[in-house]
Scaffold this active site. Structure first.
Site, PDB file in Angstrom:
ATOM      1  N   ASP A 162      41.710  50.969  42.720  1.00 42.19           N
ATOM      2  CA  ASP A 162      42.596  51.804  41.915  1.00 42.19           C
ATOM      3  C   ASP A 162      43.947  51.106  41.873  1.00 42.19           C
ATOM      4  OD1 ASP A 162      44.239  53.734  40.743  1.00 42.19           O
ATOM      5  OD2 ASP A 162      42.946  55.360  41.459  1.00 42.19           O
ATOM      6  N   LEU A 210      42.672  45.848  32.740  1.00 43.33           N
ATOM      7  CA  LEU A 210      42.710  47.307  32.889  1.00 43.33           C
ATOM      8  C   LEU A 210      43.995  47.859  32.303  1.00 43.33           C
ATOM      9  CD1 LEU A 210      44.792  47.869  35.538  1.00 43.33           C
ATOM     10  CD2 LEU A 210      42.825  46.925  36.722  1.00 43.33           C
ATOM     11  N   TYR A 261      48.037  43.664  23.679  1.00 45.80           N
ATOM     12  CA  TYR A 261      47.678  44.149  22.348  1.00 45.80           C
ATOM     13  C   TYR A 261      48.888  44.035  21.434  1.00 45.80           C
ATOM     14  CZ  TYR A 261      45.799  47.387  18.783  1.00 45.80           C
ATOM     15  OH  TYR A 261      45.358  47.959  17.623  1.00 45.80           O
ATOM     16  N   TYR A 271      48.728  54.604  18.858  1.00 42.64           N
ATOM     17  CA  TYR A 271      48.697  53.933  20.159  1.00 42.64           C
ATOM     18  C   TYR A 271      49.998  54.289  20.873  1.00 42.64           C
ATOM     19  CZ  TYR A 271      47.506  50.212  23.511  1.00 42.64           C
ATOM     20  OH  TYR A 271      47.157  49.497  24.640  1.00 42.64           O
ATOM     21  N   ALA A 313      36.045  52.451  26.547  1.00 37.70           N
ATOM     22  CA  ALA A 313      37.372  53.002  26.815  1.00 37.70           C
ATOM     23  C   ALA A 313      38.162  53.201  25.525  1.00 37.70           C
ATOM     24  CB  ALA A 313      38.134  52.088  27.767  1.00 37.70           C
TER      25      ALA A 313
END
Length: 397
Positions: A162, A210, A261, A271, A313
């Site tokens: 995590d 991630l 991105y 987004y 995702a």
């Protein structure tokens, strides 16, 4: 006056016929000799002017050049560079943070590195860890694991990770008591790095694949401070923390790679929740970390700005019954407006990552590499209504 001043020095007098001196007569034979020497050199094969291919090259590159020479001597039809055949990562260990299925870029990067011989270990978010491990055991990802030689990629070990927690002290009580974390420990970044060091010693490749923004569907004007900072923590600072903990156990010459991105620099409606800001932060940190990690450990740091991909995702963003998801809009827009009107596959990012994580890019660091069919270069939407070419017919009086 300028010519007269130059002619105070004999070497410049030949450029000005009206200002000759005695020294000029001496320079003419020398000038013709140099001219003749230059002509003879120009008549020689052009390779005489090419820099030595061995200067500044590693043995890896010399081996790759030899393989290419041998291939070209046996066939003239094979003009496509086979990256997997050229790049040899045998003996290298790659840790990919953020792999939970076979649909995303993290999996594609892992497979590209495995295809070149790297040992693959991954970090998976605890709430989906059991599902991912079960899928691996049941062979649900076998079809997506096939390598170029017909064998299958092996994930040597899966670590619970995590990335919003740096140390055990950072874990709040609600997470410790959460049933999705039941039976798990050692999933903070520092603990995972220590476990990897205990299992493998040092690693060579670190991949940050991630991101998470709990309020990603909200416009920035409606995003809370908590949501904004959560996006930054999970999507940007996590990369900094990963390198802080893994840098000391990385071999010199290793590399770190993250994914960003285009929303970091262009407005992408839908987004939101601070995710665009987090990606901008990630790209800025990439440049700073490239300097700091390069000087401290000899490690390169780069990021790939990837085009839209319909991963599991991404498909969850803005999902409403009867409507296209955000990622479906993004893919359709890219296909309509990018310079290269072709589909983008996860393997395209995988191949780019193979280059950035290999000795081929040994001098490349601090770079944001666009793998998006060139969409980032566009400043106008070709499919916009305003771009239609119809000329309105004149209205009769």
């Amino acid at each position: 006056n300028g010519a007269s001043q130059l002619c105070n020095s004999p070497r410049y007098c030949r450029h000005y016929p009206n200002h000759f001196s005695k020294e000029t007569d001496i320079e003419f034979p020398t000038m013709f000799f140099r001219l003749g020497l230059l002509i003879s050199l120009l008549a020689a094969p052009c390779v005489a002017f090419a820099p030595s291919t061995d200067v500044g090259r590693s043995s890896f590159v010399q081996q790759a050049r030899l393989q290419q020479t041998q291939a070209s001597s046996t066939t003239s039809r094979n003009t496509q560079l086979n990256m997997a055949a050229t790049v040899d990562l045998k003996g290298k260990v790659a840790f990919i943070a953020g792999v939970a299925d076979s649909t995303g870029y993290g999996w594609a990067i892992a497979r590209a590195l495995a295809d070149a011989g790297a040992t693959i270990i991954v970090g998976t978010w605890p709430p989906v860890l059991k599902i991912f491990q079960m899928g691996l055991r049941k062979g649900q990802f076998d079809e997506d694991s096939v390598l170029s030689d017909g064998s299958s990629m092996t994930i040597e070990k899966v670590y619970p990770l995590d990335a919003v927690f740096d140390t055990p002290d950072d874990i709040p009580d609600e997470i410790k008591s959460n049933k999705r974390y039941a039976g798990l420990d050692g999933y903070t970044i520092s603990e995972v790095a220590a476990n990897v060091a205990a299992d493998y010693g040092k690693i060579d490749i670190l991949v940050h694949s991630l991101a998470n923004g709990p309020e990603v569907t909200k416009p920035l004007l409606e995003t809370s401070r908590k949501g904004y900072l959560a996006a930054s923590s999970a999507s940007a600072y996590s990369a900094v923390s990963l390198l802080q903990s893994f840098g000391p156990i990385m071999n010199e010459g290793g590399s770190m790679l993250s994914l960003t991105y285009i929303a970091s620099e262009k407005v992408i409606p839908g987004y939101g929740g601070g995710m665009s800001s987090a990606k901008a932060q990630l790209e800025s940190d990439t440049r700073t970390l490239a300097y700091e990690a390069g000087r401290k450990w000899g490690v390169r740091v780069n990021t790939i700005s990837a085009g839209p991909l319909k991963s599991r995702a991404a498909s969850a963003i803005g999902k409403e019954p009867g409507k296209k998801t955000f990622i479906e809009y993004a893919i359709d827009y890219s296909n309509a407006n990018a310079p290269l009107a072709q589909d983008l596959y996860s393997d395209d990012v995988g191949n780019a990552s193979l280059f950035l994580n290999s000795p081929m890019s040994r001098t490349v660091t601090g770079v944001t590499l666009y793998v998006d069919n060139g969409l980032h270069a566009m400043g106008m939407a070709l499919d916009s209504v305003s771009m239609k070419q119809e000329v309105p017919e004149p209205v009769e009086a």
